[in-house]
Design a protein around this motif. Structure first.
Motif, short mmCIF file in Angstrom:
data_model
loop_
_atom_site.label_atom_id
_atom_site.label_comp_id
_atom_site.label_asym_id
_atom_site.label_seq_id
_atom_site.Cartn_x
_atom_site.Cartn_y
_atom_site.Cartn_z
N PRO A 116 -15.85 29.57 -1.26
CA PRO A 116 -15.33 29.44 -2.63
C PRO A 116 -13.87 29.01 -2.71
O PRO A 116 -13.48 28.36 -3.68
N LEU A 117 -13.05 29.36 -1.72
CA LEU A 117 -11.65 28.98 -1.77
C LEU A 117 -11.43 27.53 -1.33
O LEU A 117 -10.58 26.83 -1.89
N THR A 118 -12.18 27.07 -0.34
CA THR A 118 -11.98 25.71 0.14
C THR A 118 -12.75 24.68 -0.67
O THR A 118 -12.29 23.54 -0.83
N ASP A 119 -13.91 25.06 -1.18
CA ASP A 119 -14.75 24.13 -1.92
C ASP A 119 -15.31 24.81 -3.16
O ASP A 119 -16.50 25.07 -3.27
N PRO A 120 -14.43 25.14 -4.11
CA PRO A 120 -14.88 25.91 -5.28
C PRO A 120 -15.95 25.19 -6.10
O PRO A 120 -16.84 25.84 -6.66
N ALA A 121 -15.89 23.86 -6.15
CA ALA A 121 -16.87 23.12 -6.96
C ALA A 121 -18.29 23.34 -6.44
O ALA A 121 -19.26 23.34 -7.22
#
Length: 381
Positions: A116-121
């Protein structure tokens, strides 16, 4: 070159795992405790149950595969090999974020929040909340090297982390941490070497309460006093042992996987939401994953030495850097905002979660993510 960044892959040799199996099969347990709770320590029945699962049901290779899905590296700083994960976001505008664990935790604590932090989308979030993550193992912890000399307290680690971020090309970054990671992160803020733009901590370590808090405490402040007083009388024994005699403690932790497991898991019961056992708040496999990073690397003594270095006189120097603090209700220390402001002079974010404790990223990852995003969302690099 000593400054080189070397790729690293976690690959535990099978004889090491076979040795663990043999030790678990031959484990010797003490008698049952004469009470029906955890007041004298982690209960025999629970330890026997977890040890049996560790021996017959747990799969280290699953954890190893999960860890190796991310890039791991090593680099030498001041004579010590530092292990770290470096996970870059696919978002072009992602900002660098350094995240530091504590004791008895490890990089395992962050496994549920990396995606979720690196690729929230890709996880139902927004691209603006994307970060490039740097997640090191503290010196003497996990896969990092073990200092052969004294002096590796939180101040030295904070400087080393700044060197690490510069070495990775991040001349501006944010920093986050809990437990010892919060201490290191707070010192990064106090040192203010010109590269870190803001910090977020979920263990708020401050000095003695100011006069107005002592004379007219709120209900919440009174509860904070009680919680910390209970920790000092009933919960600080582990820290005093690690502070005074880490080497002596290390022999038992190096020789007995059950001893290492019990030493760690007791804290996952006492410092979390009021469950009857750690399994009420954490996945058992994840708990053992964390224990394995201590066992496989024989890190019982080396991790304890940080207490020898930095526990007696904790660094509470003032921090003028932009700061965010998140209070989780089952944390060891839960100072109020007006108390925290006596140390953190530029407190830009204050959050109070409605559940969770010391291992917030692992226990309540969604709440932890909310706090991190709310904090750094209002800060500029």
């Amino acid at each position: 070159m000593k400054e080189a960044i070397r790729d690293y892959k976690i690959d535990i040799q099978q004889p090491v795992l076979d040795d663990l199996q043999a030790r678990l099969a031959m484990a010797r347990f003490p008698e049952k405790e004469p009470v029906d709770d955890w007041s004298q320590g982690i209960p025999l029945a629970y330890v026997e149950d977890v040890a049996a699962y560790w021996r017959d049901g747990y799969d280290w290779r699953r954890c190893e595969t999960a860890l190796n899905q991310y890039p791991h590296h090593m680099t030498e700083i001041d004579g010590v090999d530092i292990h770290f994960m470096h996970i870059r976001s696919p978002e072009p505008d992602a900002r660098p974020l350094l995240m530091t664990h504590g004791w008895p935790g490890s990089i395992i604590e962050f496994m549920d929040v990396i995606g979720p932090l690196t690729d929230p989308a890709a996880h139902g979030g927004e691209a603006k909340d994307a970060y490039h993550l740097v997640i090191p193992s503290l010196p003497g912890y996990g896969f990092s090297g073990k200092p052969a000399k004294t002096g590796w307290g939180v101040e030295a680690i904070a400087k080393a982390w700044d060197i690490l971020m510069m070495r990775l090309g991040y001349d501006r970054y944010f920093a986050q941490g809990g437990d010892w990671g919060a201490m290191v992160t707070s010192v990064i803020g106090a040192q203010n070497l010109g590269h870190c733009a803001g910090i977020h901590i979920n263990l708020v370590v401050v000095g003695a309460p100011p006069e107005e808090v002592v004379k007219n405490p709120t209900v919440e402040e009174q509860e904070s006093f009680k919680r910390f007083a209970n920790y000092q009388t009933q919960g600080v024994g582990y820290a005093e042992i690690q502070r005074t005699k880490p080497q002596t403690l290390g022999y038992g932790l190096a020789d007995s996987p059950v001893g290492q497991m019990a030493w760690i898991l007791e804290k996952f019961q006492g410092w979390a939401e009021g469950g009857s056992a750690p399994d009420d708040n954490f996945d058992r496999d994840r708990l053992l994953d964390n224990v394995m990073l201590y066992w496989l690397n024989n890190a019982g003594a080396s991790s304890a030495r940080l207490y020898r270095e930095s526990f007696s006189n904790p660094n509470i120097e003032p921090v003028h850097m932009p700061t965010g603090c998140s209070i989780f209700p089952n944390e060891i220390m839960t100072p109020s905002r007006r108390w925290a402001e006596k140390r953190f002079k530029n407190l830009q974010y204050w959050g109070e979660a409605d559940k969770g404790g010391h291992f917030a990223a692992m226990e309540v990852p969604e709440l932890f993510l909310r706090e991190v995003r709310n904090c750094f969302g209002g800060m500029q690099l």
